[in-house]
Design a protein around this motif. Structure first.
Motif, mmCIF file in Angstrom:
data_model
loop_
_atom_site.group_PDB
_atom_site.id
_atom_site.type_symbol
_atom_site.label_atom_id
_atom_site.label_comp_id
_atom_site.label_asym_id
_atom_site.label_seq_id
_atom_site.Cartn_x
_atom_site.Cartn_y
_atom_site.Cartn_z
ATOM 1 N N UNK A 228 0.772 -1.193 0.099
ATOM 2 C CA UNK A 228 0.046 0.033 -0.044
ATOM 3 C C UNK A 228 0.773 1.289 -0.121
ATOM 4 N N UNK A 229 0.153 2.413 -0.607
ATOM 5 C CA UNK A 229 0.927 3.456 -0.743
ATOM 6 C C UNK A 229 0.097 4.562 -0.857
ATOM 7 N N UNK A 230 0.588 6.017 -1.145
ATOM 8 C CA UNK A 230 -0.395 7.160 -1.245
ATOM 9 C C UNK A 230 0.225 8.146 -2.350
ATOM 10 N N UNK A 231 -0.799 8.365 -3.413
ATOM 11 C CA UNK A 231 -0.313 9.477 -4.253
ATOM 12 C C UNK A 231 -0.564 10.816 -3.915
ATOM 13 N N UNK A 232 0.564 11.584 -3.581
ATOM 14 C CA UNK A 232 0.381 13.027 -2.988
ATOM 15 C C UNK A 232 -0.079 13.727 -4.039
ATOM 16 N N UNK A 233 0.137 13.756 -5.197
ATOM 17 C CA UNK A 233 -0.186 14.561 -6.312
ATOM 18 C C UNK A 233 -1.741 14.586 -6.343
ATOM 19 N N UNK A 234 -2.580 13.253 -6.090
ATOM 20 C CA UNK A 234 -3.913 13.308 -6.363
ATOM 21 C C UNK A 234 -4.607 13.052 -4.941
ATOM 22 N N UNK A 235 -3.655 13.108 -3.861
ATOM 23 C CA UNK A 235 -4.209 12.762 -2.531
ATOM 24 C C UNK A 235 -5.221 11.555 -2.371
ATOM 25 N N UNK A 236 -4.450 10.428 -3.045
ATOM 26 C CA UNK A 236 -5.360 9.303 -2.860
ATOM 27 C C UNK A 236 -4.651 8.005 -2.708
ATOM 28 N N UNK A 237 -5.371 6.849 -2.146
ATOM 29 C CA UNK A 237 -4.581 5.640 -2.042
ATOM 30 C C UNK A 237 -4.149 5.233 -3.291
ATOM 31 N N UNK A 238 -2.937 4.283 -3.160
ATOM 32 C CA UNK A 238 -2.570 3.697 -4.340
ATOM 33 C C UNK A 238 -2.056 2.238 -3.923
ATOM 34 N N UNK A 239 -2.049 1.245 -4.632
ATOM 35 C CA UNK A 239 -2.003 -0.159 -4.409
ATOM 36 C C UNK A 239 -0.483 -0.358 -5.253
ATOM 37 N N UNK A 240 0.707 -0.573 -4.634
ATOM 38 C CA UNK A 240 1.863 -0.600 -5.711
ATOM 39 C C UNK A 240 1.954 -2.336 -5.865
ATOM 40 N N UNK A 241 1.904 -2.570 -7.061
ATOM 41 C CA UNK A 241 2.077 -4.200 -7.477
ATOM 42 C C UNK A 241 3.240 -4.189 -8.424
ATOM 43 N N UNK A 242 3.719 -5.538 -8.430
ATOM 44 C CA UNK A 242 5.076 -5.844 -9.444
ATOM 45 C C UNK A 242 4.772 -5.186 -10.899
ATOM 46 N N UNK A 243 3.599 -5.169 -11.323
ATOM 47 C CA UNK A 243 3.298 -4.844 -12.694
ATOM 48 C C UNK A 243 2.929 -3.163 -12.788
ATOM 49 N N UNK A 244 2.982 -2.629 -11.569
ATOM 50 C CA UNK A 244 2.707 -1.097 -11.580
ATOM 51 C C UNK A 244 1.622 -0.536 -10.510
ATOM 52 N N UNK A 245 1.457 0.454 -10.279
ATOM 53 C CA UNK A 245 0.419 0.897 -9.361
ATOM 54 C C UNK A 245 -1.061 0.703 -9.806
#
Length: 637
Positions: A228-245
C-alpha cells in the motif's frame, strides 16, 4: 484435436491462473521501495506508517512518518512531544506509544521537560485514555490536602515537578490554583488508581496509551500481493504491484487486457461455481430452511431460558464489556473443542477467566447446560460463574480466575509437579466433595459427565474446583437414571454404560466411574509407571494394580514416599478400583467414596475384579470380544 475437444473446465481454470500469475521480469520501483522495514527494535513498519530516510514518503500516509531514535526504537512526533511506538496492530488499526522522555531517563535523573500534546484528531484517536496533570512551581508550603500528591524530583537537571494528580481527582482544581505551571499527559488507567504514589509517575508515563488511526484500508491490496501507498499528487490511495500501481488492488487494472482476463475468469470460474450453488440450494432448500428455522428457534429458546431463570442471579454483560475486560482478547489461557478461554479483569480489579463459546452444530446446548447447571451451585469445590454474555452467535461465560490452572499439568508432567502426595490426596477428597454436592446437595441433581483432570481447576491454595459443565444434565425430579441419545464425555474417562447400554443404565454412577479413573491417574501417575509388562497393548492399568494389591506387593510408583504417603496412595488406588467397576450398581455413591477416603485403610477391601480385564482378546468369544475391544478403545488401551 481430441485433446482440445475433451479439454475440461479444470484445465481452462489452471491455464487462466497461470496466465494471470505471469509477472514482468522487472518489478515496479514503487513496489520495491515499499518493503516493510524496522529500526532494529520495535515492530515492523509498513503502511500507513513509513520511516523517514529508509522508506519513501509515498509508502505511507501523510502525517504517519516515523523516525528511528538513538535507542533503536521507532518514534512518532506528535505536537510538542516525541513518542516511542511500542506496538502496532495492523488488523485492529491501533498502536501503543509512550513519551520518549521516559526512555531517555536511564540514570535516575528527573524527567526532561514534558509538554502538552495536541493530538491530530483527523489521523488519530485516543483509546481508554485519562489525563495525568503534572504540576510545578507550586507555592510553599503546600496545603495539607495537596501534600499527599507531592512527587519530589531531586536528581540532576531538576524539572521542579511538584505534584501529579489525575484529572478526575477532587483536589485537581486546588492544585491548579496553587501551582504556576501544569502539563497534561495522556496515560492509560489500570484498575482503581486514585492517587499517584511517590516515584510512580514515571512508571505510569512509561505505560503509555493506545491510539487508533484513520487511514485507507490496506487489506485488499495486501491480500492480492501488493504494497500500500499514497499518491501525494492526487491525495489518493494507491496499491503498488509488481506490474505497476493500481487504484485499490493488484487484481484491478484499467487496461482492456486485464478487464478481458477478469471477464474470462468470471465466465470460467465464477459462473460454474454460482450455478453449482444454485443447483445445490435447489436440492437442499428444504434442509437449509429447516436449519435456519432451527437455529432461530434455538436462539429464541435461549432468550426464553434466560428470562425464565433471572432468579439465578448472574450478571449479564454485552459483547463490548467482554472485549473491554479481556483487553480485546489479548491473553489466551487455552482452547478446547467448544471454547477459547482468555484472562480478563472486572471493573473492581478482580481477575476472571472468560470462556468464549464456539458456534457448533449443537447451537446453544453447551451454553444452556453450563448456565443452567453451574448457576444453581454454591460450593467451595465448584467454580463460581460470575456472569455471561449472549448476543446472537456471541456467547461467553465469566468465571473466577484460578491462578494454578488445571490438575492435568500436575499429574501428567513430573517436571512441573510441585504437589506433595498429601496435597494430591486433599485434591482428590475435595473433588469428591464437589461431585457429592452436585449429586446430593442441590435442589436439582446435576450429572457432570466430563470429570477429568483438565476440568479440575486449582486456586491459589491448590483447593480443587470442578469446572466445564458443557456436557452436564439436570435431573429435576432427582431421578438417578437419565436417557441419552448418544455418548458424551472424554475418551479414557467415559463409563462403559455410556458406550454400551448392555452394561447398565446411565446415571450419577457414570460420574463416579470418571472420578475413579481420575484418582487412579493421580495415585499411580500412569504416564510414568514402569508396569514391567512386555505386551502393554494387551494390558490395562487397573489389571496391574489388581495384581499388586491382591499380592500385597509394595507398589513401585517410581517415586520415593514414606509409609504414611504409601498408605494414602494405596487408599486412592483401592477407592479408584471400586469406582471403575463395570457394573454401575456395584460402584459406591460419592458419599461412600468420601467415607472410604476419610476412613481407615484396614477397613477397605479390594473390589472383585471384572472377568474380562485380564483375558487376552483372542481368548474371548466374539460377543464379549466386541465389548472388550470397545472398552479398550474408549480407555486408550
Amino acid at each position: 484435436m481430441k485433446y482440445t475437444v475433451f479439454l475440461t473446465s479444470l484445465d481452462i481454470c489452471i491455464f487462466c491462473l497461470i496466465l494471470l500469475s505471469r509477472k514482468s521480469s522487472a518489478a515496479d520501483f514503487q513496489y520495491e521501495a515499499c518493503v516493510p522495514s524496522n529500526c532494529g527494535n520495535g515492530p515492523n513498519i509498513t503502511f500507513p506508517f513509513y520511516i523517514e530516510g529508509m522508506q519513501e514518503s509515498y509508502c505511507g500516509y501523510p502525517g504517519f512518518h516515523l523516525n528511528c531514535g538513538k535507542h533503536g526504537y521507532p518514534t512518532i512526533s506528535l505536537p510538542e512531544n516525541d513518542y516511542i511506538v511500542e506496538n502496532i496492530s495492523y488488523p485492529s488499526r491501533s498502536f501503543r506509544v509512550y513519551n520518549a522522555a521516559v526512555l531517555s531517563n536511564l540514570k535516575g535523573r528527573c524527567l526532561p521537560q514534558i509538554r502538552n500534546t495536541t493530538l491530530p484528531i483527523r489521523e488519530f484517536q485516543y483509546v481508554n485514555v485519562t489525563n495525568l496533570y503534572l504540576l510545578s512551581n507550586c507555592i510553599e508550603p503546600l496545603p495539607k490536602d495537596l501534600s499527599l500528591y507531592k512527587v519530589d524530583c531531586q536528581g540532576e537537571n531538576r524539572d521542579n515537578l511538584d505534584l501529579a494528580i489525575w484529572d478526575m481527582d477532587e483536589n485537581l482544581q486546588n492544585g491548579l490554583e496553587n501551582c504556576e505551571k501544569n502539563v497534561v499527559a495522556p496515560v492509560e488507567v489500570q484498575g482503581d488508581e486514585e492517587r499517584i504514589v511517590v516515584g510512580e509517575y514515571e512508571e505510569i508515563l512509561r505505560r503509555g496509551f493506545e491510539l487508533n488511526w484513520n487511514a485507507s484500508d490496506c487489506s485488499t491490496c495486501q491480500r492480492d500481493g501488493g504494497r500500500c501507498g499514497f499518491n501525494t499528487a492526487t491525495s489518493s490511495f494507491r496499491c503498488f504491484c509488481p506490474d505497476g500501481p493500481h487504484r485499490r488492488s493488484c487484481g484491478i487494472a484499467d487496461s482492456g487486457r486485464r478487464k478481458l482476463k477478469l471477464i474470462l475468469i468470471a465466465v470460467v470460474l465464477v459462473a460454474p461455481t454460482v450455478l453449482f450453488f444454485i443447483i445445490l440450494f435447489a436440492f437442499n432448500k428444504r434442509k437449509y430452511m429447516l436449519y435456519l428455522k432451527e437455529k432461530m428457534q434455538n436462539d429464541k429458546d435461549i432468550d426464553l431460558f434466560l428470562k425464565n431463570n433471572e432468579i439465578l442471579a448472574t450478571i449479564r454483560y454485552n459483547y463490548f464489556d467482554i472485549k473491554k475486560m479481556t483487553n480485546s482478547f489479548r491473553d489466551n489461557l487455552g482452547e478446547g473443542g467448544f471454547a477459547r478461554v482468555y484472562r480478563g479483569k472486572l471493573s473492581d480489579g478482580r481477575l476472571v477467566a472468560v470462556k468464549i463459546l464456539k458456534e457448533s452444530k449443537g447451537f446453544g446446548e453447551e451454553f444452556i447446560n453450563e448456565v443452567a447447571s453451574i448457576s444453581r451451585t454454591s460450593h467451595v469445590n465448584i467454580v463460581t460463574l460470575l456472569g455471561f454474555c449472549f448476543e446472537g452467535s456471541k456467547r461467553a461465560l465469566i468465571y473466577e480466575f484460578m491462578p494454578n490452572g488445571s490438575l492435568e499439568k500436575f499429574i501428567f508432567s513430573r517436571a512441573e509437579c510441585q504437589l506433595g502426595w498429601e496435597q494430591l490426596f486433599q485434591i482428590a477428597l475435595g473433588t469428591a466433595h464437589g461431585i457429592e454436592y452436585l449429586h446430593q446437595g442441590c435442589n436439582t441433581r446435576i450429572l457432570h459427565f466430563d470429570i477429568k483432570p483438565h476440568n479440575i481447576l486449582l486456586d491459589k491454595d491448590f483447593n480443587p474446583k470442578i469446572s466445564d459443565f458443557g456436557l452436564a444434565r439436570l435431573c429435576p425430579n432427582r431421578s438417578s437414571i437419565v436417557l441419552m441419545p448418544g455418548a458424551r464425555g472424554t475418551i479414557g474417562y467415559i463409563a462403559p454404560e455410556i458406550v454400551c447400554r448392555n452394561f447398565g443404565n446411565v446415571s450419577h454412577k457414570s460420574d463416579v466411574y470418571s472420578y475413579g479413573m481420575m484418582i487412579l491417574e493421580m495415585a499411580g501417575e500412569t504416564k510414568n509407571i514402569e508396569v514391567g509388562i512386555d505386551h502393554s497393548s494387551e494390558n490395562y492399568f487397573p489389571d496391574w494394580i489388581y495384581k499388586n494389591l491382591e499380592q500385597s506387593v509394595k507398589l513401585d510408583l517410581n517415586i520415593i514416599v514414606n509409609a504414611n504417603e504409601h498408605l494414602r496412595i494405596r487408599k486412592m488406588l483401592v477407592v479408584g478400583l471400586w469406582c471403575i467397576h463395570t457394573d454401575p450398581t456395584a460402584r459406591p455413591s460419592m458419599s461412600r467414596v468420601i467415607e472410604m477416603l476419610e476412613g481407615n485403610i484396614e477397613s477397605l477391601q479390594i473390589p472383585p475384579k471384572p472377568n474380562f480385564f485380564l483375558q487376552p482378546r483372542e481368548a474371548l468369544n466374539p460377543s464379549i470380544s466386541e465389548v472388550a475391544l470397545t472398552l479398550s478403545e474408549v480407555h486408550g488401551v
